[in-house]
Every structure is written in C-alpha cells, then in structure tokens.
Design a protein around this motif. Structure first.
Motif, short mmCIF file in Angstrom:
data_model
loop_
_atom_site.label_atom_id
_atom_site.label_comp_id
_atom_site.label_asym_id
_atom_site.label_seq_id
_atom_site.Cartn_x
_atom_site.Cartn_y
_atom_site.Cartn_z
N GLY A 1 10.13 4.55 -11.06
CA GLY A 1 9.93 5.37 -9.88
C GLY A 1 9.19 4.71 -8.73
O GLY A 1 8.77 3.55 -8.79
N GLU A 2 9.03 5.49 -7.69
CA GLU A 2 8.44 5.03 -6.43
C GLU A 2 7.02 4.51 -6.55
O GLU A 2 6.62 3.61 -5.80
N SER B 1 1.72 -6.36 -9.60
CA SER B 1 0.47 -5.89 -9.03
C SER B 1 -0.18 -6.96 -8.20
O SER B 1 0.19 -8.09 -8.21
N GLY B 2 -1.25 -6.57 -7.53
CA GLY B 2 -1.83 -7.44 -6.55
C GLY B 2 -2.72 -8.53 -7.05
O GLY B 2 -2.54 -9.68 -6.76
N TRP C 1 -0.95 4.79 -16.01
CA TRP C 1 -0.32 3.55 -15.53
C TRP C 1 -1.13 2.94 -14.39
O TRP C 1 -1.34 1.72 -14.35
N GLN C 2 -1.61 3.76 -13.47
CA GLN C 2 -2.42 3.25 -12.37
C GLN C 2 -3.69 2.59 -12.88
O GLN C 2 -4.12 1.56 -12.36
N TYR C 3 -4.28 3.19 -13.90
CA TYR C 3 -5.48 2.59 -14.48
C TYR C 3 -5.16 1.26 -15.15
O TYR C 3 -5.85 0.26 -14.95
N GLU C 4 -4.10 1.23 -15.92
CA GLU C 4 -3.77 0.05 -16.71
C GLU C 4 -3.44 -1.17 -15.85
O GLU C 4 -3.83 -2.28 -16.19
N TYR D 1 2.09 1.40 -5.50
CA TYR D 1 0.83 1.10 -6.15
C TYR D 1 0.77 -0.30 -6.73
O TYR D 1 -0.32 -0.78 -7.07
N GLN D 2 1.91 -0.96 -6.89
CA GLN D 2 1.88 -2.30 -7.46
C GLN D 2 2.41 -3.35 -6.50
O GLN D 2 1.74 -4.36 -6.26
#
Length: 891
Positions: free
Chosen positions: A259-260, A10-11, A571-574, A265-266
């Motif tokens: 997956g994609e 992640s960023g 997952w996006q939240y975490e 997103y990361q």
C-alpha cells in the motif's frame, strides 16, 4: 502483477542482509504462471496475493488433494483457472528452506548483486534501441528466449543454450533475479521485506546512475533529438533509466503489495536523505555517489507522485517541496558546486527536475502551484537571470586562491559566492535551448500566474524566443514568443497539457476547467500537431495515454495485504529500528487472530519459512494456518488445512525440515504431508500401557523422529523407511519418572531428556551413550530447548528457568519466577522469551549480567489463559495459544 512495476525502502541506516531463503530446486515459472499451494495456475491481473507462493513446494502428491488445498487461494485470486495438465512434480527435499546465518546473507545479497550485474551486462543492447527493460513488459520465459535467439535469419531455432548471445542470457538472469525479489517481497511480509529487501533495492537504485556512462542519453537512431523531446513529464531517458528499470519495478511491486504507506513512510524519507546537503563533503564539489543519488531521487520521486492519491499528495506536498525539490534545486542552480560528470550530469538532472515539477503542476492545478510550489519554480527560473548578469561581469577564473571565492552582488540585492571556474559548465547547461525547454511548458501550465510567481519570466521568455528564432528564423520574433505561446495551435489537445486560454491548463488533480465547470479529459482526443507539440513534448504523448510512463496518475491496486491499523503502526516502528538492535522488544500490538480450535491449544510451531504455522489442540486436530498480514489487527484468519486423524488430545506438533513433513503426537506419532493432509505413517507405542510422552524432530539433513515412552526408552524412527532406527534406555537403573520433554541439539548430535523428577539426561545420538545425567530441578521439567554451542535451557514447575552448558556441572544462569512457573518459552538470539499461566510475557537475557523484563498481557489483546508460545525469529512476532482455542499473533 503484470504491467506494474515494483518497489521499496527506508531512509536512514542501510542494513546488511540478515534474512533470506534457500532456492535449491526451485523451478522457473513463466510470467503467466505462478505457484499456488502446489499448483501452477494462470496469474491474475490483480496484485498477486502472498498466499500465491504459500508453501512453495513442488510436490509430486495427488493432484486431487492439492486442488482441494488450493481452493481457497483460487477463490481469492478471482477464480484463476487451474489446469491439471499444468501440475508438475519435482524434488521437494530441499525446496524453500530457511537458511541459517551467513547462508541467509549470501542468498539475499546474491539477489541484489544479480540485479546489478544483469543491468550492467545488458547495457549495450539497451542503448542501441531496446526499450526500457522493466519486469512488466520484458519478462521472458526460458522458451521465449530460446525461440527468440535462434539465429539472425530465423534458422537454427533449436540453438543450444551455450551458443546463445550474451545479451539474451543476461536478460534471463535479470528476469530470474526480479522474479526472485518479487517472490521474496510477498513471502517475507511487510516488515522483513521493507527492512531487508526494499532498503537494499533503494541503495541499488543509486548505483544505477553512478558514472558518466550511465548519464548519457539513450539514442535509438543516429540523430540527436532536442532536449525537450518526449513528454513534458517524461523527458529523454538516459542509460541509467534503462538500467534502473528492474529495480524500480521491484520497488513499486512492494508498494503494490503493502500500500501507499510504503511510498510515503519509507521511500520519501529515503529520497530526502539522498538529496540532503552533505555536512562532511566539500561544498564546492559533489562526489559521484551523491551525484547519482540526486538523479535516483528525482527519478523515484516521479514514480511516487504518479501513484499517490489526491489527498495524500496534498498532505505531503509541503514536504516534497522543502525536502526534495528545494535541496535538488540548491545543487542544480548552485554557482559554487560542481558536478563530477560536469555539464552532462547537470543537464540530465535539470531535465528530470523539469519533468518532476511539471508532473506535480499537472496533478495539482494552478492555484495549488501558486500556494505550494512558488519557491521551487522561481528558484529554477532565477538561475537564468544570475547567469545573464554574470556574463556582463569580469570574473577572473585564476585570480582567487582556493577557499576565497568572490562575492557578486545581483540585481535582487543578494550577495552570492560564485566560482568562476564553474561558469563554463553552467553556461553549457542553461543554454537558450534549456530556457526554451523550461519556459514553454511552464507558460502553458501556469498561464497568467507565471507573472506572479516568476519575477524573471520575461527574460526567460526572450531567451526562449531567441532559441526559436535560431532554429527557424522566419517563424517568430523574440518579442512575440510570450503572448503567442499560450495559443500556438494547441487548442485541440486539452488532455496533452494544451495551452489554450479556456481549457489548456490543468484543473484540480488533472481535470480541466472550462468556464465554471470541471471537464474530465477525453482519452480519444487527437494529439496536437501544433508547431510546439513535437519540440516541447506537450502533445507527444497525451495525458490520457495508456502508456505507463505517460500516466499522470495511476491507482495503487487494493491488496488484501495493504497496511492499516495495528499492522501499519507496527510496520512504521519496525522500519525505524536500527539493524544492529539484537534485542526482542514486545509491544503487545495485536496483529491477527486465529480462531477455530474447540479445545485448548496445546502446542504451536511455525514452519521454517515463517509463512505458515501449525497448532495442536485438545480437540484432537492439527491445523495449518497462513501467516500473511491481513486487515488492521482485528481480522480473523481461517486455517488452510485441518488434520483430523488423531484419536486423543494432540500435545506435540513439529516439522521435519528435510522432507518437509509434519509430525504430530497424541500418544501415537503421525507423520503426514502438509500440502495434501495425507497420512504417510503412524507409529503406535509397542504396548498400550507404555504410551509416548515426549517427541522431538531431528534437524536437517536428518529425517528422523525421536520419541520417549513412559518406560524411559528413547526410540528413533526414520520417516523414509519402516521400522525402528535405534532404541536406547535412559533410566540406567534409576527411577527418574516420566520423560516430560525432549530437545535435540541444532547439529543433531545429542538429545537431552527432562524427567518429571527434575532429572535431565544427555545422550549422544551417534553412539547411544549417556554423556551426562544430573538433577537439574526440584520439580517437573516443563520444557527444554537446545541452542548452538552446547547450551541447554530448561524450565520447571519449581518456578525456575536455568541455562546449562552440556558438559558443565553448574548452571550458567538461573532465573526464578516470583509467582508462577514458566511452562512455555522460546529463544531469540541470546534472549529467552517466557510465558506463564498468569499471562505474563518475559524477556530474559542469556548474557552477563543477567536481566529480566516482564509484561502482563492485556485482556483486550489476549483472552483466556496462555497455554503455548512460539516465536517467529525473522519477523519478531509471537504466537500465543490459549485455553479457549484461539491463537493470537502479537508483536
């Protein structure tokens, strides 16, 4: 997943390692084997399912039972053959245990350190001609390496390990580290793998390019090929590319698993973070870390583009243009920003950026390039015009004090600051050869629209012609290079990006436009042998080449664990939550359901590795369930194993961590093997009129079970030998009632018993002495938990939840439930997660000042009445059992 690299991260806010797995006694597997539910089986070419590393124990149990345990997994893996001769046994006493605290950090940090050390140690072999080291094509088993390292002349094949070359040992070390990271990525699940594995791999990727040595081109022979050598979208590799190969392989493996979304997103936000202009650093010079970050970002972006679907690529193309390409080009073409490694680093970044833009152009076609990439391409070409104009101006490199750079007016009407000291570096990078390297591919890719989006294409074409004339004066004049490039003998290589007017340019997403039809390129087309083929790289690999590095587009294999629906939202939240956030947040997101029990679920207990959990029910069965993510949150998971040897309702189930046995109780204690389902021992009460009422397991390294009977007697049984270990009386002449709950301290030095009268007794397990007995509650004690530091947490039917210090008289905290007693709870750090029969989940703090938050479970996410609760501390999920026999996983 042979032949496929692996990935992840992640960023913002790179974390410390806070989770890990102990690898004591873990056996080495060859690349063609993997461990599945106690079996070594041939690995499927498809992505390895997470269950393939299910419980991860090397068991010496019955092969027949193990085979039955692995049947479901074998079916999932496409019927991978299971050979009984491949069964192996080993000491399982400490295999795959969850480490604690700092030990967890050390294990995982060691993984990434090993990756980096292995890369550095193996540099010399790689530079002298070894191909890029990736997990997919150079994973070596121990036997392979021994055979390969047996002497230069083929003699002494049984050369001992101590005499192996250092390079071979480093390959083994690197191979082991990569396997460990890939295994962990599947075992830990999407959120933990992204937060703690992928993020650190991304940070490690930047380290692979730090230093001028890592930015030198790899040379396979004494000659130095031209800049344009190699495929148009895969230019000459540098040493950093070789070193980063295993890291990229692991990163892409995570994307293959989940997956994609991992890519978009990361990884992409992290790339944007790497290339973003620094606000604190001096604008006139990069530091070495930022310089390496730019190279790592462009390299990773190129890997990402290959695996993106057409729809996703078009959706994020504006982001790639504005958040990746333009920031990189701002550094690359800057007239005031110097690179710490000088012209070499800028040259490498320039070639990588050419490759990246060319790859995107080949994927999306001319029309989309004109619409979305006009600005980056024009910016890239513009630097040649700027340097051309600066050559005719007299700039004094010494005549300006620091901070007062001269402004120069350019022909486009813009005033730009120029650092005269950088002109020499820029002229070394943007040479005639570089102009040729960039002009020829883009003139082929863009065709006629090059005149629309690149204002100075004629100047760059002239510079390319001068270079061509300099290397072969009789071949071509500068004036003729532009009109002849599009048809210079490349018509026979349409799939290689050939430049014929009819089919030389890429159509939409890699297809080829021929008149009014779309033609799919034929992989069997011969490579170009035209005069520009070897120099520009347009025909050196062919877009249809099976080589992974030459692929324009590769499909991400569909994995059963790909993120979608609720799993994707969670997952996006975490991955955006700060690593310093120590609080448990309950969002009531349904992730998975586990139906199967025909009676109420009385107890749930996750295994220490958090990849499986156990449940006991009124239907007299104990079930073992996998905890790997499936589907979109609505999927139902079947049990992996059903233990049906109980004769009554099962009210306790737990794991003896040291021998990895399961302990369950229905009035009699059953000790059994979770890998085979075989009963190892049964402990019946000495008198049927005095049944067992409470059970607890001792923590590792102990192998004992403690159980309390209705006559207030506490007994200890060692799972390794017959008979009783100890027996202690708890009543002490009083009549406190039945023992309702037992809890063992994390150190195993004390046991606390809670009675139906509300009385609690603390016992020293080493001496058998009662340390303390006190009236803790006014009603039945429902549950007790022991925490590090001598802290006890107890709940009662009097609606209270109380926190005690072992040897202090007064409670530390006291909570009162308004409507219902807290009949089940679990601990997360300094917080208590509570559950009531009214289906309310509460979070209570053990710190000052005490606080409590309550959430009512919705009928959509949880049906029935809450009967049991268990927390997965590493994954931060809740397992909730109900009276209808269904268990749900919520976050």
């Amino acid at each position: 997943m042979d032949g496929e690299p692996a990935a992840a991260a992640s960023g913002l806010g790179l974390p410390d390692y806070t989770s890990g797995v102990s690898f004591h006694d873990q056996a080495d597997l060859s690349e063609t084997e993997d461990f599945q539910a106690g079996l070594y089986v041939s690995e499927s070419p498809q992505p390895q399912e997470a269950e393939a590393v299910s419980l991860g124990q090397l068991s010496d149990k019955s092969s027949t039972s193990e085979t039955s345990l692995g049947e479901e997994q074998a079916a999932d893996e496409g019927g991978a053959p299971m050979d009984k001769s491949s069964l192996r046994s080993g000491d399982s006493s400490q295999d795959l245990k969850q480490s604690e605290g700092s030990e967890e950090e050390e294990e995982e940090e060691e993984g990434c350190v090993v990756l980096e050390e292995g890369e550095e140690e193996g540099e010399q072999d790689e530079v002298t001609g070894a191909s890029e080291l990736t997990l997919s094509n150079t994973v070596l088993s121990m036997d392979t390496v021994v055979a390969a390292g047996g002497g230069a002349d083929g003699e002494d094949e049984e050369e001992p390990l101590t005499e192996r070359s250092e390079g071979q040992e480093q390959k083994i070390l690197l191979d082991t580290a990569c396997k460990m990271v890939r295994w962990l990525s599947a075992k830990l699940g999407p959120t933990v793998a992204s937060r703690h594995v992928a993020r650190n791999l991304l940070r490690l990727l930047t380290s692979c390019y730090v230093g001028s040595t890592r930015q030198q081109f790899t040379v396979s022979s004494g000659e130095s090929p031209p800049l344009g050598a190699g495929n148009i979208y895969q230019k000459r590799p540098v040493l950093g590319d070789v070193v980063s190969g295993p890291v990229l392989s692991c990163l892409l493996h995570i994307a293959h698993l989940y997956g994609e979304p991992v890519l978009t997103y990361q990884y992409l936000p992290y790339i944007s973070y790497l290339v973003a202009p620094g606000s604190t650093s001096s604008p006139s010079r990069l530091n070495s870390r930022k310089e390496a970050g730019l190279l790592a970002a462009v390299t990773l972006t190129q890997k990402i583009i290959v695996y993106l679907s057409d729809t996703t690529l078009m959706d994020i193309l504006p982001r790639i243009s504005h958040e990746v390409l333009l920031p990189v080009l701002s550094f690359l073409t800057s007239l005031v920003t110097g690179f710490p490694s000088g012209a070499q680093a800028r040259t490498v970044l320039c070639l990588k950026t050419i490759s990246l833009i060319a790859l995107i152009c080949l994927r999306i076609g001319q029309e989309m390039v004109q619409q979305h990439l006009s600005e980056p391409v024009a910016t890239f070409f513009q630097v040649f015009s700027q340097l051309h104009e600066l050559r005719h101006q007299d700039l004094d490199p010494v005549g300006h004090s620091e901070g007062q750079l001269p402004e120069v007016a350019f022909s486009d009407g813009q005033q730009r600051l120029v650092d005269p000291a950088l002109l020499d570096e820029l002229q070394k990078v943007f040479t005639l050869e570089m102009a040729y390297t960039i002009y020829v591919p883009f003139s082929c890719l863009l065709g006629d629209i090059i005149q629309k989006i690149i204002p100075n294409h004629e100047l760059v074409g002239e510079l390319a012609g001068l270079y061509l004339e300099s290397i072969s004066p009789s071949s071509r004049s500068p004036a003729s290079v532009e009109p002849t490039v599009p048809s210079a003998g490349l018509e026979s290589d349409p799939q290689g990006g050939g430049c014929s007017q009819d089919d030389g340019h890429s159509g939409t997403f890699g297809s080829v436009l021929v008149g009014n039809r779309i033609q799919i390129p034929d992989d069997s087309q011969p490579e170009s042998s035209g005069p520009l083929g070897l120099i520009s790289g347009m025909g050196s690999g062919g877009l249809g080449s099976e080589s992974e590095d030459n692929a324009l587009k590769r499909e991400l294999p569909r994995s059963a664990h790909g993120l979608s629906g609720n799993w994707l939202a969670y997952w996006q939240y975490e991955i955006g939550v700060s690593q310093q956030d120590a609080h448990f947040h309950f969002h009531q997101i349904r992730l998975q359901s586990f139906p199967g029990h025909s009676g109420a679920v009385k107890c749930v207990a996750p295994l220490s590795s958090e990849d499986f959990f156990l449940s006991g029910s009124k239907d007299r069965t104990v079930r073992l369930w996998p905890l790997y993510n499936y589907g979109d949150g609505t999927s139902e998971t079947a049990p992996r194993l059903i233990y049906a040897q109980h004769r009554k309702s099962v009210f306790f189930v737990g794991q003896l961590e040291a021998p990895q046995y399961v302990v369950s109780c229905d009035g009699a204690v059953h000790i059994w093997d979770p890998f085979t389902g075989k009963t190892l021992r049964t402990v019946e009460p000495s008198d049927s009129r005095v049944p067992l009422t409470a059970v607890a397991v001792m923590p590792a390294p102990h192998s004992s079970v403690t159980m309390a009977s209705s006559d207030s007697t506490l007994r200890f049984v060692d799972s390794r030998k017959p008979g009783l270990q100890h027996e202690f009386r708890l009543g002490g002449g009083l009549n406190p009632g039945l023992v309702r709950s037992l809890a063992v301290s994390p150190s195993g030095r004390s046991v606390v018993a809670g009675f139906s009268s509300g009385f609690m007794v603390l016992l020293d397990t080493r001496t058998g002495l009662v340390l303390r007995g006190w009236p803790a509650h006014e009603g039945d004690i429902l549950q007790i938990k022991a925490v590090e530091g001598g802290v006890l947490v107890s709940s009662s039917s009097d609606h209270s939840l109380t926190v005690w210090k072992e040897l202090e008289q007064k409670p530390t905290h006291h909570y009162k439930s308004a409507s219902d007693p807290i009949h089940t709870f679990d601990l997360y750090g300094s917080e208590v997660i509570t559950g009531t029969v009214a289906n309310k989940i509460g979070v209570c703090s053990l710190l000052e000042p005490p606080s409590q938050a309550t959430t009512k479970l919705s009928s959509e996410n949880f049906r029935g009445t809450l009967t049991s609760l268990a927390l997965l501390p590493t994954k931060r999920h809740l397992l909730l059992g109900s009276d209808n026999g269904v268990i749900r996983l919520l976050a």
